[in-house]
Write a protein that holds these residues in place. Structure first.
Motif, short mmCIF file in Angstrom:
data_model
loop_
_atom_site.label_atom_id
_atom_site.label_comp_id
_atom_site.label_asym_id
_atom_site.label_seq_id
_atom_site.Cartn_x
_atom_site.Cartn_y
_atom_site.Cartn_z
N LEU A 6 -14.20 -56.25 -13.45
CA LEU A 6 -13.05 -55.44 -13.10
C LEU A 6 -13.19 -54.05 -13.69
O LEU A 6 -13.36 -53.89 -14.90
CB LEU A 6 -11.76 -56.07 -13.66
CG LEU A 6 -11.10 -57.21 -12.89
CD1 LEU A 6 -10.02 -57.83 -13.76
CD2 LEU A 6 -10.50 -56.70 -11.59
N LEU A 49 -14.68 -59.08 -1.03
CA LEU A 49 -15.76 -58.57 -1.87
C LEU A 49 -17.07 -59.30 -1.62
O LEU A 49 -18.15 -58.71 -1.72
CB LEU A 49 -15.34 -58.68 -3.33
CG LEU A 49 -14.10 -57.83 -3.66
CD1 LEU A 49 -13.47 -58.27 -4.97
CD2 LEU A 49 -14.42 -56.36 -3.68
N GLN A 153 -7.69 -55.33 -7.27
CA GLN A 153 -8.67 -56.26 -7.82
C GLN A 153 -7.98 -57.40 -8.58
O GLN A 153 -8.39 -58.56 -8.47
CB GLN A 153 -9.65 -55.52 -8.74
CG GLN A 153 -10.62 -54.63 -7.99
CD GLN A 153 -11.67 -54.01 -8.90
OE1 GLN A 153 -11.61 -54.11 -10.12
NE2 GLN A 153 -12.66 -53.37 -8.29
#
Length: 233
Positions: A6, A49, A153
């Motif tokens: 992250l 992703l 995220q």
């Protein structure tokens, strides 16, 4: 293929890429919302992703790869291996967890750091004090992340839960974790290793969440030994 955490970025691997690249072809990229990659302010999932990652792999003409995911990147690697097992040669799941209700939490007292130095949670207790220049270099090289990218995220991570499907994984898997991780408890490494058939487990004593920065040479050797052992997978 290196999959960062992250808010991470390619320079976060700068202590590892030169060593790894002496032995393997290494590809690193910034996830959407990290480093130099933009993040549209719209919902994403872990599969988003995964799709980004496979689009890059396809563009590079790579059929199968070993995926080395750290923290958030380790969740992407799990999702990729579960949804596209034919693209995975081997997995390295580092400082990560399986999501959902089976996450082993870090005790609150271990997470407590001064409010003006939140980045201390990335390192093992005492590392920053003993290695101020090392940590200062990490902070200097790190990229800023926009608030909406961080939020998107986090949303993707909160929706992630691989625990029930982990026994389906068949790719050779190495689980790596720092014994002093203050962001993701090392107990999560044992959960992954127990659930994934044949998984190997490596715990780095004295290392925190960014073990690959704190103990770069040692971490790289563990990963390289594993990947070389499964070069024909």
């Amino acid at each position: 293929m290196l999959l960062e955490g992250l808010g991470g970025d390619i320079p976060g691997w700068r202590r590892n890429i030169p060593h790894l690249a002496r032995h393997l072809r290494v590809v690193a990229y910034d996830l959407r919302g990290n480093g130099r990659s933009t993040m549209p302010d719209e919902p994403i999932t872990m599969q988003t992703l995964v799709d980004d990652t496979l689009a890059l792999v396809d563009a590079l003409g790579i059929d199968r790869a070993s995926f080395y995911g750290q923290s958030f990147g380790g969740m992407i690697a799990q999702q990729l291996a579960l949804t596209h097992p034919e693209r995975v040669r081997a997995l390295v799941l580092a400082a990560t967890h399986a999501g959902g209700d089976h996450v082993v939490p870090v005790p609150d007292e271990r997470r407590t750091v001064p409010k003006d130095r939140p980045w201390l949670t990335l390192y093992a207790p005492g590392f920053a004090e003993a290695n101020p220049e090392h940590v200062a270099d990490d902070l200097r090289c790190a990229s800023a992340q926009t608030k909406h990218a961080a939020r998107r995220q986090w949303e993707a991570m909160r929706g992630f839960d691989s625990w029930g499907r982990l026994p389906e994984l068949r790719a050779p898997t190495l689980v790596v974790h720092g014994a002093e991780d203050r962001l993701i408890d090392p107990g999560n490494a044992q959960v992954l290793a127990d659930r994934i058939p044949g998984a190997q487990l490596a715990i780095l004593d004295g290392a925190g969440h960014v073990y690959h920065s704190e103990q770069a040479d040692r971490a790289d050797e563990i990963v390289l030994d594993f990947l070389h052992a499964h070069a024909d997978a």
